[in-house]
Design a protein around this motif. Structure first.
Motif, mmCIF file in Angstrom:
data_model
loop_
_atom_site.group_PDB
_atom_site.id
_atom_site.type_symbol
_atom_site.label_atom_id
_atom_site.label_comp_id
_atom_site.label_asym_id
_atom_site.label_seq_id
_atom_site.Cartn_x
_atom_site.Cartn_y
_atom_site.Cartn_z
ATOM 1 N N ASP A 1 0.827 -1.075 0.093
ATOM 2 C CA ASP A 1 0.031 -0.095 -0.039
ATOM 3 C C ASP A 1 0.971 1.189 -0.081
ATOM 4 O O ASP A 1 1.825 1.336 0.768
ATOM 5 C CB ASP A 1 -0.792 0.106 0.975
ATOM 6 C CG ASP A 1 -1.826 1.366 1.070
ATOM 7 O OD1 ASP A 1 -2.207 1.765 0.193
ATOM 8 O OD2 ASP A 1 -2.172 1.760 2.305
ATOM 9 N N GLY A 2 0.555 2.037 -1.053
ATOM 10 C CA GLY A 2 1.376 3.154 -1.016
ATOM 11 C C GLY A 2 0.942 4.365 -0.129
ATOM 12 O O GLY A 2 -0.304 4.499 0.238
ATOM 13 N N HIS A 3 1.720 5.378 0.266
ATOM 14 C CA HIS A 3 1.568 6.471 0.872
ATOM 15 C C HIS A 3 1.894 7.591 -0.143
ATOM 16 O O HIS A 3 3.293 7.575 -0.069
ATOM 17 C CB HIS A 3 2.036 6.497 2.379
ATOM 18 C CG HIS A 3 1.561 5.378 3.244
ATOM 19 N ND1 HIS A 3 0.113 5.341 3.744
ATOM 20 C CD2 HIS A 3 1.955 4.238 3.502
ATOM 21 C CE1 HIS A 3 -0.007 4.400 4.241
ATOM 22 N NE2 HIS A 3 1.003 3.505 4.111
ATOM 23 N N GLY A 4 1.320 8.564 -0.282
ATOM 24 C CA GLY A 4 1.839 9.803 -1.015
ATOM 25 C C GLY A 4 2.104 9.689 -2.308
ATOM 26 O O GLY A 4 2.665 10.423 -3.087
ATOM 27 N N GLY A 5 1.847 8.249 -2.786
ATOM 28 C CA GLY A 5 2.015 7.829 -4.274
ATOM 29 C C GLY A 5 2.004 6.408 -4.261
ATOM 30 O O GLY A 5 1.883 5.864 -3.249
ATOM 31 N N TYR A 6 1.962 5.903 -5.680
ATOM 32 C CA TYR A 6 1.898 4.458 -5.802
ATOM 33 C C TYR A 6 3.431 3.885 -5.938
ATOM 34 O O TYR A 6 3.679 2.811 -5.978
ATOM 35 C CB TYR A 6 1.285 4.346 -6.911
ATOM 36 C CG TYR A 6 1.836 4.549 -8.190
ATOM 37 C CD1 TYR A 6 2.679 3.923 -8.908
ATOM 38 C CD2 TYR A 6 1.552 5.865 -8.406
ATOM 39 C CE1 TYR A 6 3.145 4.531 -10.102
ATOM 40 C CE2 TYR A 6 2.137 6.428 -9.738
ATOM 41 C CZ TYR A 6 2.976 5.781 -10.552
ATOM 42 O OH TYR A 6 3.542 6.172 -11.621
ATOM 43 N N GLN A 7 4.391 4.940 -6.144
ATOM 44 C CA GLN A 7 5.794 4.488 -6.697
ATOM 45 C C GLN A 7 6.814 3.326 -5.707
ATOM 46 O O GLN A 7 6.881 2.515 -6.329
ATOM 47 C CB GLN A 7 6.276 5.848 -7.037
ATOM 48 C CG GLN A 7 6.013 6.626 -7.941
ATOM 49 C CD GLN A 7 5.065 7.708 -7.412
ATOM 50 O OE1 GLN A 7 4.547 7.710 -6.247
ATOM 51 N NE2 GLN A 7 4.667 8.626 -8.354
ATOM 52 N N LEU A 8 6.568 3.756 -4.654
ATOM 53 C CA LEU A 8 7.351 3.014 -3.799
ATOM 54 C C LEU A 8 6.689 1.370 -3.679
ATOM 55 O O LEU A 8 7.412 0.384 -3.734
ATOM 56 C CB LEU A 8 7.567 3.494 -2.360
ATOM 57 C CG LEU A 8 8.462 2.549 -1.514
ATOM 58 C CD1 LEU A 8 9.749 1.837 -1.903
ATOM 59 C CD2 LEU A 8 8.613 3.133 -0.152
ATOM 60 N N ALA A 9 5.541 1.277 -3.486
ATOM 61 C CA ALA A 9 4.677 0.254 -3.589
ATOM 62 C C ALA A 9 4.776 -0.660 -4.666
ATOM 63 O O ALA A 9 4.900 -1.749 -4.590
ATOM 64 C CB ALA A 9 3.135 0.516 -3.168
#
Length: 98
Positions: free
Chosen positions: A10-18
């Protein structure tokens, strides 16, 4: 790795790291657990795989920040991972995915 792997990100502040973790964590787990025989080695391998994703992302975010993309530094993610190896279930999490 001779086992089963399942994960939720689940990403926080965006999907990129997830998204990055989704694409890389299973590869790092395969690598880290390839020769793992004992419970301690399996736990260590799971931890190392998480740490490798974190270091990768830190390095990528740092480069992006230096190139003028500061929002990359504010993206985060949490993960819940289950690994079944040798008829044992191992659960790992990062962030608030409990």
């Amino acid at each position: 790795m001779d086992g089963i792997y399942a994960a939720v990100f689940d990403g926080h502040g965006g999907y990129q790291l997830a998204n990055y973790a989704m694409k890389k964590l299973h590869i790092y787990l395969d690598e880290a657990l390839k020769d793992a025989k004992t419970e301690a080695q399996i736990k260590k391998g799971i931890s190392e795989a998480f740490n490798k994703v974190e270091k990768d992302w830190y390095d990528l975010a740092h480069k992006a920040f230096d190139m003028g993309y500061p929002k990359t530094a504010y993206v985060g993610a949490c993960a819940l991972v289950a690994v079944v190896k040798d008829d044992k279930l191992y659960i790992a999490n990062a962030g608030d995915s409990k």
